[in-house]
Design a protein around this motif. Sequence first.
Motif, PDB file in Angstrom:
ATOM      1  N   ASN A 151       4.960   7.764   0.746  1.00 15.92           N
ATOM      2  CA  ASN A 151       4.541   7.803   2.152  1.00 15.92           C
ATOM      3  C   ASN A 151       4.356   6.405   2.718  1.00 15.92           C
ATOM      4  O   ASN A 151       4.631   6.160   3.903  1.00 15.92           O
ATOM      5  CB  ASN A 151       3.251   8.604   2.298  1.00 15.92           C
ATOM      6  CG  ASN A 151       3.483  10.095   2.209  1.00 15.92           C
ATOM      7  OD1 ASN A 151       4.608  10.567   2.363  1.00 15.92           O
ATOM      8  ND2 ASN A 151       2.431  10.852   1.945  1.00 15.92           N
ATOM      9  N   PHE A 152       3.891   5.481   1.896  1.00 12.76           N
ATOM     10  CA  PHE A 152       3.718   4.100   2.335  1.00 12.76           C
ATOM     11  C   PHE A 152       5.051   3.526   2.826  1.00 12.76           C
ATOM     12  O   PHE A 152       5.134   2.922   3.900  1.00 12.76           O
ATOM     13  CB  PHE A 152       3.157   3.250   1.189  1.00 12.76           C
ATOM     14  CG  PHE A 152       2.976   1.802   1.531  1.00 12.76           C
ATOM     15  CD1 PHE A 152       1.832   1.356   2.172  1.00 12.76           C
ATOM     16  CD2 PHE A 152       3.959   0.871   1.204  1.00 12.76           C
ATOM     17  CE1 PHE A 152       1.671   0.011   2.487  1.00 12.76           C
ATOM     18  CE2 PHE A 152       3.805  -0.468   1.517  1.00 12.76           C
ATOM     19  CZ  PHE A 152       2.656  -0.901   2.159  1.00 12.76           C
ATOM     20  N   PHE A 153       6.107   3.715   2.046  1.00 18.87           N
ATOM     21  CA  PHE A 153       7.424   3.190   2.423  1.00 18.87           C
ATOM     22  C   PHE A 153       8.047   3.987   3.566  1.00 18.87           C
ATOM     23  O   PHE A 153       8.705   3.411   4.444  1.00 18.87           O
ATOM     24  CB  PHE A 153       8.356   3.190   1.207  1.00 18.87           C
ATOM     25  CG  PHE A 153       8.034   2.132   0.191  1.00 18.87           C
ATOM     26  CD1 PHE A 153       8.077   0.788   0.534  1.00 18.87           C
ATOM     27  CD2 PHE A 153       7.677   2.474  -1.105  1.00 18.87           C
ATOM     28  CE1 PHE A 153       7.784  -0.201  -0.403  1.00 18.87           C
ATOM     29  CE2 PHE A 153       7.380   1.493  -2.042  1.00 18.87           C
ATOM     30  CZ  PHE A 153       7.434   0.153  -1.693  1.00 18.87           C
ATOM     31  N   ILE A 154       7.836   5.297   3.575  1.00 19.46           N
ATOM     32  CA  ILE A 154       8.387   6.122   4.662  1.00 19.46           C
ATOM     33  C   ILE A 154       7.753   5.750   5.995  1.00 19.46           C
ATOM     34  O   ILE A 154       8.450   5.575   7.010  1.00 19.46           O
ATOM     35  CB  ILE A 154       8.180   7.622   4.352  1.00 19.46           C
ATOM     36  CG1 ILE A 154       9.070   8.050   3.182  1.00 19.46           C
ATOM     37  CG2 ILE A 154       8.482   8.475   5.587  1.00 19.46           C
ATOM     38  CD1 ILE A 154       8.756   9.440   2.655  1.00 19.46           C
TER      39      ILE A 154
ATOM     40  N   SER B 273      -1.244   2.627  10.370  1.00 17.11           N
ATOM     41  CA  SER B 273      -0.566   3.833   9.897  1.00 17.11           C
ATOM     42  C   SER B 273      -0.755   4.028   8.400  1.00 17.11           C
ATOM     43  O   SER B 273      -0.307   5.042   7.861  1.00 17.11           O
ATOM     44  CB  SER B 273       0.940   3.743  10.195  1.00 17.11           C
ATOM     45  OG  SER B 273       1.166   3.533  11.563  1.00 17.11           O
ATOM     46  N   ALA B 274      -1.383   3.056   7.747  1.00 24.18           N
ATOM     47  CA  ALA B 274      -1.526   3.111   6.287  1.00 24.18           C
ATOM     48  C   ALA B 274      -2.974   2.994   5.845  1.00 24.18           C
ATOM     49  O   ALA B 274      -3.254   2.588   4.719  1.00 24.18           O
ATOM     50  CB  ALA B 274      -0.694   1.992   5.657  1.00 24.18           C
ATOM     51  N   LEU B 275      -3.914   3.374   6.719  1.00 23.63           N
ATOM     52  CA  LEU B 275      -5.330   3.256   6.367  1.00 23.63           C
ATOM     53  C   LEU B 275      -5.722   4.206   5.242  1.00 23.63           C
ATOM     54  O   LEU B 275      -6.724   3.984   4.556  1.00 23.63           O
ATOM     55  CB  LEU B 275      -6.206   3.521   7.598  1.00 23.63           C
ATOM     56  CG  LEU B 275      -6.136   2.472   8.715  1.00 23.63           C
ATOM     57  CD1 LEU B 275      -7.057   2.853   9.860  1.00 23.63           C
ATOM     58  CD2 LEU B 275      -6.490   1.088   8.185  1.00 23.63           C
ATOM     59  N   TRP B 276      -4.940   5.269   5.060  1.00 26.33           N
ATOM     60  CA  TRP B 276      -5.215   6.191   3.957  1.00 26.33           C
ATOM     61  C   TRP B 276      -4.961   5.519   2.602  1.00 26.33           C
ATOM     62  O   TRP B 276      -5.395   5.998   1.574  1.00 26.33           O
ATOM     63  CB  TRP B 276      -4.333   7.430   4.084  1.00 26.33           C
ATOM     64  CG  TRP B 276      -2.944   7.115   4.555  1.00 26.33           C
ATOM     65  CD1 TRP B 276      -2.507   7.059   5.849  1.00 26.33           C
ATOM     66  CD2 TRP B 276      -1.823   6.767   3.734  1.00 26.33           C
ATOM     67  NE1 TRP B 276      -1.177   6.702   5.890  1.00 26.33           N
ATOM     68  CE2 TRP B 276      -0.731   6.526   4.609  1.00 26.33           C
ATOM     69  CE3 TRP B 276      -1.627   6.643   2.356  1.00 26.33           C
ATOM     70  CZ2 TRP B 276       0.532   6.161   4.144  1.00 26.33           C
ATOM     71  CZ3 TRP B 276      -0.378   6.281   1.898  1.00 26.33           C
ATOM     72  CH2 TRP B 276       0.690   6.035   2.789  1.00 26.33           C
ATOM     73  N   LEU B 277      -4.243   4.363   2.606  1.00 24.27           N
ATOM     74  CA  LEU B 277      -3.995   3.619   1.378  1.00 24.27           C
ATOM     75  C   LEU B 277      -4.702   2.262   1.401  1.00 24.27           C
ATOM     76  O   LEU B 277      -5.327   1.855   0.424  1.00 24.27           O
ATOM     77  CB  LEU B 277      -2.489   3.415   1.182  1.00 24.27           C
ATOM     78  CG  LEU B 277      -2.066   2.592  -0.044  1.00 24.27           C
ATOM     79  CD1 LEU B 277      -2.516   3.306  -1.336  1.00 24.27           C
ATOM     80  CD2 LEU B 277      -0.558   2.393  -0.062  1.00 24.27           C
ATOM     81  N   LEU B 278      -4.598   1.566   2.538  1.00 29.67           N
ATOM     82  CA  LEU B 278      -5.201   0.224   2.680  1.00 29.67           C
ATOM     83  C   LEU B 278      -6.448   0.357   3.537  1.00 29.67           C
ATOM     84  O   LEU B 278      -6.450   0.050   4.729  1.00 29.67           O
ATOM     85  CB  LEU B 278      -4.185  -0.731   3.319  1.00 29.67           C
ATOM     86  CG  LEU B 278      -2.840  -0.839   2.591  1.00 29.67           C
ATOM     87  CD1 LEU B 278      -1.866  -1.688   3.394  1.00 29.67           C
ATOM     88  CD2 LEU B 278      -3.023  -1.433   1.193  1.00 29.67           C
ATOM     89  N   SER B 279      -7.525   0.825   2.936  1.00 24.72           N
ATOM     90  CA  SER B 279      -8.730   1.151   3.695  1.00 24.72           C
ATOM     91  C   SER B 279      -9.777   0.029   3.697  1.00 24.72           C
ATOM     92  O   SER B 279     -10.855   0.208   4.256  1.00 24.72           O
ATOM     93  CB  SER B 279      -9.366   2.426   3.130  1.00 24.72           C
ATOM     94  OG  SER B 279      -9.664   2.259   1.746  1.00 24.72           O
ATOM     95  N   GLN B 280      -9.459  -1.111   3.084  1.00 25.64           N
ATOM     96  CA  GLN B 280     -10.412  -2.207   3.059  1.00 25.64           C
ATOM     97  C   GLN B 280     -10.656  -2.734   4.480  1.00 25.64           C
ATOM     98  O   GLN B 280      -9.754  -2.699   5.326  1.00 25.64           O
ATOM     99  CB  GLN B 280      -9.905  -3.348   2.174  1.00 25.64           C
ATOM    100  CG  GLN B 280      -9.845  -2.999   0.691  1.00 25.64           C
ATOM    101  CD  GLN B 280      -8.602  -2.228   0.307  1.00 25.64           C
ATOM    102  OE1 GLN B 280      -7.809  -1.876   1.173  1.00 25.64           O
ATOM    103  NE2 GLN B 280      -8.428  -1.987  -0.994  1.00 25.64           N
ATOM    104  N   PRO B 281     -11.861  -3.228   4.765  1.00 30.95           N
ATOM    105  CA  PRO B 281     -12.211  -3.670   6.126  1.00 30.95           C
ATOM    106  C   PRO B 281     -11.230  -4.681   6.717  1.00 30.95           C
ATOM    107  O   PRO B 281     -10.948  -4.624   7.918  1.00 30.95           O
ATOM    108  CB  PRO B 281     -13.602  -4.282   5.945  1.00 30.95           C
ATOM    109  CG  PRO B 281     -14.180  -3.564   4.774  1.00 30.95           C
ATOM    110  CD  PRO B 281     -13.031  -3.298   3.853  1.00 30.95           C
ATOM    111  N   ILE B 282     -10.691  -5.585   5.904  1.00 32.91           N
ATOM    112  CA  ILE B 282      -9.769  -6.593   6.430  1.00 32.91           C
ATOM    113  C   ILE B 282      -8.503  -5.942   6.968  1.00 32.91           C
ATOM    114  O   ILE B 282      -7.975  -6.316   8.022  1.00 32.91           O
ATOM    115  CB  ILE B 282      -9.425  -7.646   5.339  1.00 32.91           C
ATOM    116  CG1 ILE B 282      -8.529  -8.739   5.923  1.00 32.91           C
ATOM    117  CG2 ILE B 282      -8.799  -7.002   4.117  1.00 32.91           C
ATOM    118  CD1 ILE B 282      -9.147  -9.552   7.010  1.00 32.91           C
TER     119      ILE B 282
END
Length: 402
Positions: free
Chosen positions: A169-172, A225-234
Motif C-alpha cells: 500500500n505504501f508504494f501503491i 497519505s501514509a500516516l497509517w505507516l509513518l505516524s511519527q510527529p515529524i
Amino acid sequence: MVKKWVYSSFLYLLIISLLGILLRWKMVEPVWPELSFMHIVHAHSHVAFLGWVYILINAVFIQHCFPAGFSERRAIKIYYFLLHVSVIGMLFSFSYQGYGLISIGFSTLHAFLSYYFAYQFFIHRNTHPKGIVRSFYQAAVWFNLLSSLGPWGLAIAGATGLGNETINNFFIYYYLHLQYNGWFTFVIIGIIYHLLASERNLQYRWVKWQFGLLAVSVIPSYLSSALWLLSQPIFVAIGLIGSLLQFISISMLLMMTAKLLWKRERSFSLRLLLSVSLASLGVKSLLELMGAWPLLAYAIYDSRQVIIAYLHLTLLGFITTFLMYFSGKVYAQSKITGPYVAFYLLGVVSMIILLFLAGLLQWMQWPLPKGIWMSLLGTGILTTLGIVGFFIDIQRGFRVSN
C-alpha cells in the motif's frame, strides 16, 4: 495530426466506462462469475491511467511541445503502436489474471515507453511553450518519472519477499499520489495557463508563486497519505505542511483563473464541464488538507468506500471532466451536444455523491442498502451515454476542421 491519438484516448475512456458498468452490475447480481471482481478493478484502473489519460496527454504535448510533423516520424508511429499493445495487453491480462507475469510484463513495457516519451520531451525542450506553461509541463513529466518508482518498489518488495499489505500500500499510494497530484494535475494547470496565454489580467507574479507552492508541496503532502505507516510527529508535521501548501496553491489557481476561463467560454455545456472540474479540484484539495490530520487519516484508511469515492472525485470529477472540457473546446470546435453533457455530468456528480454516502454509512457501521449499488449502476450507464455522445461530437469537430 493528433486526431488518431484523441480517438484512441476516447475509445479507452469508453472501455473503462463499460468496465465500470460491469463492476456495478456485479455488485447487484453475480454476472459472469468467472471474471474476478478485483481483476476487473485492476484492468479498469490501469486502462484509465495508462490508456485514456496518458494518451490524451500525449496528444496535448504533441500539439504544444513538439515540432510540426513529430507524430508522423517512424519512431513515434512505432511508439504509438506499442502503446496500444501495452494498454490492450493490460486490459485483457489484468481482467483474467490480475497481477501476474503477463500483466506485469505489459505494465513494464508501458513504463519503458513513458521513459522514451519523456526523453523525446526533454530533447525537444526548445519547442516547448514559453513561460509558466513550460514550467508546469516539465514539472509534470518529472513527477510522472518519479511516480514510476512506486511500481518498481512494489516489484522489488515482491521479488525479495519483503512485500506485505502495508508495504504494498505504501508504494501503491505513492504512485497514485504522484500521478494525481503531480503528473495529471500539473499537465491540466499547464493547459489552463496555455488557454489564458493572451490574458492581460493574469498576475504572473502570483502565478509563479502558485507554481512554486504546488511543486514544493507534492512530495511532503504524500506523507499525509501514509500516516497509517509513518505516524511519527515529524512525518505528521511535514505532511500537514505539504497539504496546506497544496491547498493554498490550488486556492490561488481557482481565484486567478476560474472567472477568466468562465468569461472566455461561450458554450454553456463547456462551462458546465469546466465548473464541475474546477469544483472537484477545490473539494479534492480541501479533503486532502482535512485528511492530513492523523485521526481522520486513520478513519479514511479504514474505509474502502471513502478511498474509492476520493479516487472517483479526482480521476472522474476533476481530471476526466477537465480533459473532456478541453477536448470539446479544441477538438470538437466547441460544438458540444447539450443533452450528452447533461447525461455525463448527472452520472458523474451522482456517482461521486453516492460513493461518499456509502463511505459515510460504512464509517457509521450501517449496512449498505442494495439500492446504492442499483443507483450506482444507473449513474454508470448515464455517464457512458454521455461519453458516447461526446465522442461523436469530437469526430464531427475533426471533420469540420479538415
